[in-house]
Design a protein around this motif. Structure first.
Motif, PDB file in Angstrom:
ATOM      1  N   ARG A  33      19.639 -41.623   9.981  1.00 48.07           N
ATOM      2  CA  ARG A  33      18.734 -42.223  11.047  1.00 48.07           C
ATOM      3  C   ARG A  33      17.182 -41.869  11.018  1.00 48.07           C
ATOM      4  O   ARG A  33      16.173 -42.539  11.211  1.00 48.07           O
ATOM      5  CB  ARG A  33      19.359 -42.133  12.244  1.00 48.07           C
ATOM      6  CG  ARG A  33      20.669 -42.921  12.450  1.00 48.07           C
ATOM      7  CD  ARG A  33      21.075 -42.742  13.879  1.00 48.07           C
ATOM      8  NE  ARG A  33      22.584 -43.314  13.940  1.00 48.07           N
ATOM      9  CZ  ARG A  33      23.094 -43.398  15.173  1.00 48.07           C
ATOM     10  NH1 ARG A  33      22.740 -42.887  16.257  1.00 48.07           N
ATOM     11  NH2 ARG A  33      24.431 -44.121  15.083  1.00 48.07           N
ATOM     12  N   SER A  89      14.633 -55.027  10.590  1.00 44.72           N
ATOM     13  CA  SER A  89      15.508 -53.763  10.135  1.00 44.72           C
ATOM     14  C   SER A  89      16.478 -53.603  10.899  1.00 44.72           C
ATOM     15  O   SER A  89      17.669 -53.352  10.408  1.00 44.72           O
ATOM     16  CB  SER A  89      14.604 -52.578   9.952  1.00 44.72           C
ATOM     17  OG  SER A  89      15.410 -51.551   9.585  1.00 44.72           O
ATOM     18  N   LEU A  90      16.250 -53.711  12.195  1.00 44.63           N
ATOM     19  CA  LEU A  90      17.537 -53.489  13.105  1.00 44.63           C
ATOM     20  C   LEU A  90      18.484 -54.490  13.010  1.00 44.63           C
ATOM     21  O   LEU A  90      19.557 -54.248  13.217  1.00 44.63           O
ATOM     22  CB  LEU A  90      16.852 -53.279  14.578  1.00 44.63           C
ATOM     23  CG  LEU A  90      16.142 -52.052  15.019  1.00 44.63           C
ATOM     24  CD1 LEU A  90      15.697 -52.112  16.283  1.00 44.63           C
ATOM     25  CD2 LEU A  90      16.851 -50.791  14.800  1.00 44.63           C
ATOM     26  N   ARG A  91      17.885 -55.852  12.858  1.00 44.99           N
ATOM     27  CA  ARG A  91      18.930 -56.857  12.677  1.00 44.99           C
ATOM     28  C   ARG A  91      19.565 -56.675  11.500  1.00 44.99           C
ATOM     29  O   ARG A  91      20.910 -56.911  11.337  1.00 44.99           O
ATOM     30  CB  ARG A  91      18.238 -58.137  12.574  1.00 44.99           C
ATOM     31  CG  ARG A  91      17.823 -58.754  13.798  1.00 44.99           C
ATOM     32  CD  ARG A  91      16.916 -60.002  13.782  1.00 44.99           C
ATOM     33  NE  ARG A  91      16.416 -60.587  15.087  1.00 44.99           N
ATOM     34  CZ  ARG A  91      15.577 -61.526  15.226  1.00 44.99           C
ATOM     35  NH1 ARG A  91      15.045 -62.228  13.946  1.00 44.99           N
ATOM     36  NH2 ARG A  91      15.254 -61.812  16.321  1.00 44.99           N
ATOM     37  N   ASP A  92      19.183 -56.301  10.218  1.00 49.18           N
ATOM     38  CA  ASP A  92      19.771 -55.935   9.043  1.00 49.18           C
ATOM     39  C   ASP A  92      20.855 -54.592   9.102  1.00 49.18           C
ATOM     40  O   ASP A  92      22.026 -54.663   8.701  1.00 49.18           O
ATOM     41  CB  ASP A  92      18.892 -55.522   7.936  1.00 49.18           C
ATOM     42  CG  ASP A  92      18.037 -56.675   7.399  1.00 49.18           C
ATOM     43  OD1 ASP A  92      18.198 -57.983   8.076  1.00 49.18           O
ATOM     44  OD2 ASP A  92      16.870 -56.512   6.937  1.00 49.18           O
ATOM     45  N   GLU A  93      20.381 -53.879  10.242  1.00 46.53           N
ATOM     46  CA  GLU A  93      21.424 -52.606  10.434  1.00 46.53           C
ATOM     47  C   GLU A  93      22.351 -53.145  11.131  1.00 46.53           C
ATOM     48  O   GLU A  93      23.578 -52.725  10.928  1.00 46.53           O
ATOM     49  CB  GLU A  93      20.563 -51.709  10.955  1.00 46.53           C
ATOM     50  CG  GLU A  93      21.503 -50.323  11.389  1.00 46.53           C
ATOM     51  CD  GLU A  93      20.711 -49.301  11.971  1.00 46.53           C
ATOM     52  OE1 GLU A  93      21.100 -48.250  12.261  1.00 46.53           O
ATOM     53  OE2 GLU A  93      19.268 -49.369  12.168  1.00 46.53           O
ATOM     54  N   LEU A  94      22.087 -54.068  12.235  1.00 44.90           N
ATOM     55  CA  LEU A  94      23.069 -54.391  12.896  1.00 44.90           C
ATOM     56  C   LEU A  94      24.301 -55.306  12.035  1.00 44.90           C
ATOM     57  O   LEU A  94      25.554 -55.391  12.428  1.00 44.90           O
ATOM     58  CB  LEU A  94      22.670 -55.528  14.318  1.00 44.90           C
ATOM     59  CG  LEU A  94      23.707 -56.165  15.148  1.00 44.90           C
ATOM     60  CD1 LEU A  94      24.346 -54.795  16.207  1.00 44.90           C
ATOM     61  CD2 LEU A  94      22.595 -56.753  16.257  1.00 44.90           C
ATOM     62  N   ALA A  95      23.696 -56.148  11.260  1.00 44.56           N
ATOM     63  CA  ALA A  95      24.486 -57.000  10.586  1.00 44.56           C
ATOM     64  C   ALA A  95      25.326 -56.193   9.610  1.00 44.56           C
ATOM     65  O   ALA A  95      26.706 -56.295   9.317  1.00 44.56           O
ATOM     66  CB  ALA A  95      23.832 -57.934   9.460  1.00 44.56           C
ATOM     67  N   THR A  96      24.734 -55.039   9.126  1.00 47.80           N
ATOM     68  CA  THR A  96      25.549 -54.229   8.197  1.00 47.80           C
ATOM     69  C   THR A  96      26.517 -53.396   9.190  1.00 47.80           C
ATOM     70  O   THR A  96      27.644 -53.133   8.660  1.00 47.80           O
ATOM     71  CB  THR A  96      24.329 -53.110   7.700  1.00 47.80           C
ATOM     72  OG1 THR A  96      23.523 -53.313   6.734  1.00 47.80           O
ATOM     73  CG2 THR A  96      25.447 -51.941   6.848  1.00 47.80           C
ATOM     74  N   VAL A  97      26.435 -53.111  10.308  1.00 51.66           N
ATOM     75  CA  VAL A  97      27.185 -52.408  11.294  1.00 51.66           C
ATOM     76  C   VAL A  97      28.365 -53.621  11.574  1.00 51.66           C
ATOM     77  O   VAL A  97      29.476 -52.972  11.608  1.00 51.66           O
ATOM     78  CB  VAL A  97      26.505 -51.832  12.612  1.00 51.66           C
ATOM     79  CG1 VAL A  97      27.651 -51.603  13.665  1.00 51.66           C
ATOM     80  CG2 VAL A  97      25.363 -50.929  12.182  1.00 51.66           C
ATOM     81  N   TYR A  98      27.991 -54.788  11.817  1.00 54.46           N
ATOM     82  CA  TYR A  98      29.005 -55.803  12.007  1.00 54.46           C
ATOM     83  C   TYR A  98      29.966 -55.865  10.794  1.00 54.46           C
ATOM     84  O   TYR A  98      31.172 -55.987  10.881  1.00 54.46           O
ATOM     85  CB  TYR A  98      28.370 -56.947  12.400  1.00 54.46           C
ATOM     86  CG  TYR A  98      27.881 -57.035  13.769  1.00 54.46           C
ATOM     87  CD1 TYR A  98      28.286 -56.139  14.701  1.00 54.46           C
ATOM     88  CD2 TYR A  98      26.935 -58.108  13.977  1.00 54.46           C
ATOM     89  CE1 TYR A  98      27.991 -56.463  16.339  1.00 54.46           C
ATOM     90  CE2 TYR A  98      26.436 -58.106  15.377  1.00 54.46           C
ATOM     91  CZ  TYR A  98      27.038 -57.073  16.288  1.00 54.46           C
ATOM     92  OH  TYR A  98      26.729 -57.290  17.655  1.00 54.46           O
ATOM     93  N   GLN A 101      32.038 -52.957  10.573  1.00 58.11           N
ATOM     94  CA  GLN A 101      33.049 -52.754  11.562  1.00 58.11           C
ATOM     95  C   GLN A 101      34.345 -53.884  10.944  1.00 58.11           C
ATOM     96  O   GLN A 101      35.535 -53.494  11.309  1.00 58.11           O
ATOM     97  CB  GLN A 101      32.483 -53.394  12.863  1.00 58.11           C
ATOM     98  CG  GLN A 101      33.279 -53.419  14.187  1.00 58.11           C
ATOM     99  CD  GLN A 101      32.687 -53.703  15.247  1.00 58.11           C
ATOM    100  OE1 GLN A 101      31.454 -54.033  15.317  1.00 58.11           O
ATOM    101  NE2 GLN A 101      33.636 -53.698  16.748  1.00 58.11           N
TER     102      GLN A 101
END
Length: 276
Positions: A33, A89-98, A101
């Motif tokens: 991070r 970047s946060l959206r990409d990270e959130l998509a990656t997290v989803y 998950q």
């Protein structure tokens, strides 16, 4: 139902391995991070520097942000661009997290199914192990019974062996007694035969003597035939009386003769057995 020992050992080793591998995962996540944040800050600073360069090249433009002014501010534009890049970047990270998950959920379902299959397999194996232990206990009891039976047979065989040895000893003693009795019987038979042979010899001698006396009598009668003197007649009669007395003595001894001087078959002695 308790898990088998090998499964518990395997589980503990997997937990230890996961603990060792995930010991530094929080630090690694913080560094990741931090690196991502550093990258974003660097991009933001670069955009701000580009905007400052543009503002210096154009001195007529105002570098001070004035709220409500409709003119474009390069610093504001650079800041917005930086925020937009951060949002992207946060959206990409959130998509990656989803996505991660979802993958983790899928893996969790798969591991749950695998765990259920393993538990079912473990239950079956535990049941098989229980049955195997029961069979082993039954077989051990059978082995013990067979051992007891073999021990009893060994004792019986030993008793029979001792009895056979005793019977063989008795048989050898009986055979030895039989040999002794056979020798004694042979000796008694030989003695009986010798006694009979001696008796026959005596009878033959008596018969021979009787025949000689008869021949003498006959000779005397023939020599004095035609003589009628009383002395000769009396002598002949006395000789006849003597001969008849010898014959009666022979008859009293158990032997009789016929006219030709042989033994009478009806008056012979009865045969004796070898035992007398």
């Amino acid at each position: 139902m308790g898990e088998p020992s090998w499964q518990e050992t395997l589980r503990l080793r997997l937990v230890e391995r996961n603990a060792k591998e995930s010991a530094y995962s929080p630090i690694i996540e913080q560094y990741r991070r931090l690196a991502q944040q550093t990258k974003l800050l660097k991009e933001r600073n670069a955009s701000l520097l580009r905007a400052m360069g543009t503002a210096r090249a154009n001195p007529s433009s105002s570098t001070v942000f004035v709220p409500g002014s409709g003119e474009d501010n390069p610093v504001r534009a650079a800041y917005i661009t930086s925020l937009e890049s951060q949002i992207s970047s946060l959206r990409d990270e959130l998509a990656t997290v989803y996505k991660t998950q979802g993958q983790n959920a899928q893996r969790l379902l798969s591991m749950t199914e695998t765990l259920r299959e393993k538990e079912e397999f473990s239950r079956i194996e535990s049941e098989n192990l229980r049955k195997s232990r029961e069979e082993i206990s039954v077989l051990r009891r059978k082995v013990d019974q067979h051992n007891e039976l073999m021990s009893e047979k060994d004792r019986t065989a030993q008793i029979l062996h001792d009895e056979i040895n005793t019977l063989q000893l008795e048989l050898s003693q009986i055979e030895e007694r039989n040999q002794i009795l056979t020798k004694d019987n042979a000796k008694l038979l030989q003695r009986w035969l010798d006694a009979k042979q001696a008796e026959v010899n005596r009878m033959n001698e008596a018969n021979q003597l009787y025949e000689e006396l008869q021949s003498r009598k006959q000779a005397m009668l023939n020599s004095k035939k035609g003589s009628t003197t009383s002395d000769e007649a009396s002598e002949a009669l006395s000789l006849d009386d003597q001969s008849s007395g010898n014959g009666e003595s022979r008859r009293s001894s158990g032997s009789t003769t016929t006219r030709n001087g042989t033994l009478s078959p009806t008056e012979k002695e009865p045969s004796k057995t070898p035992n007398g």
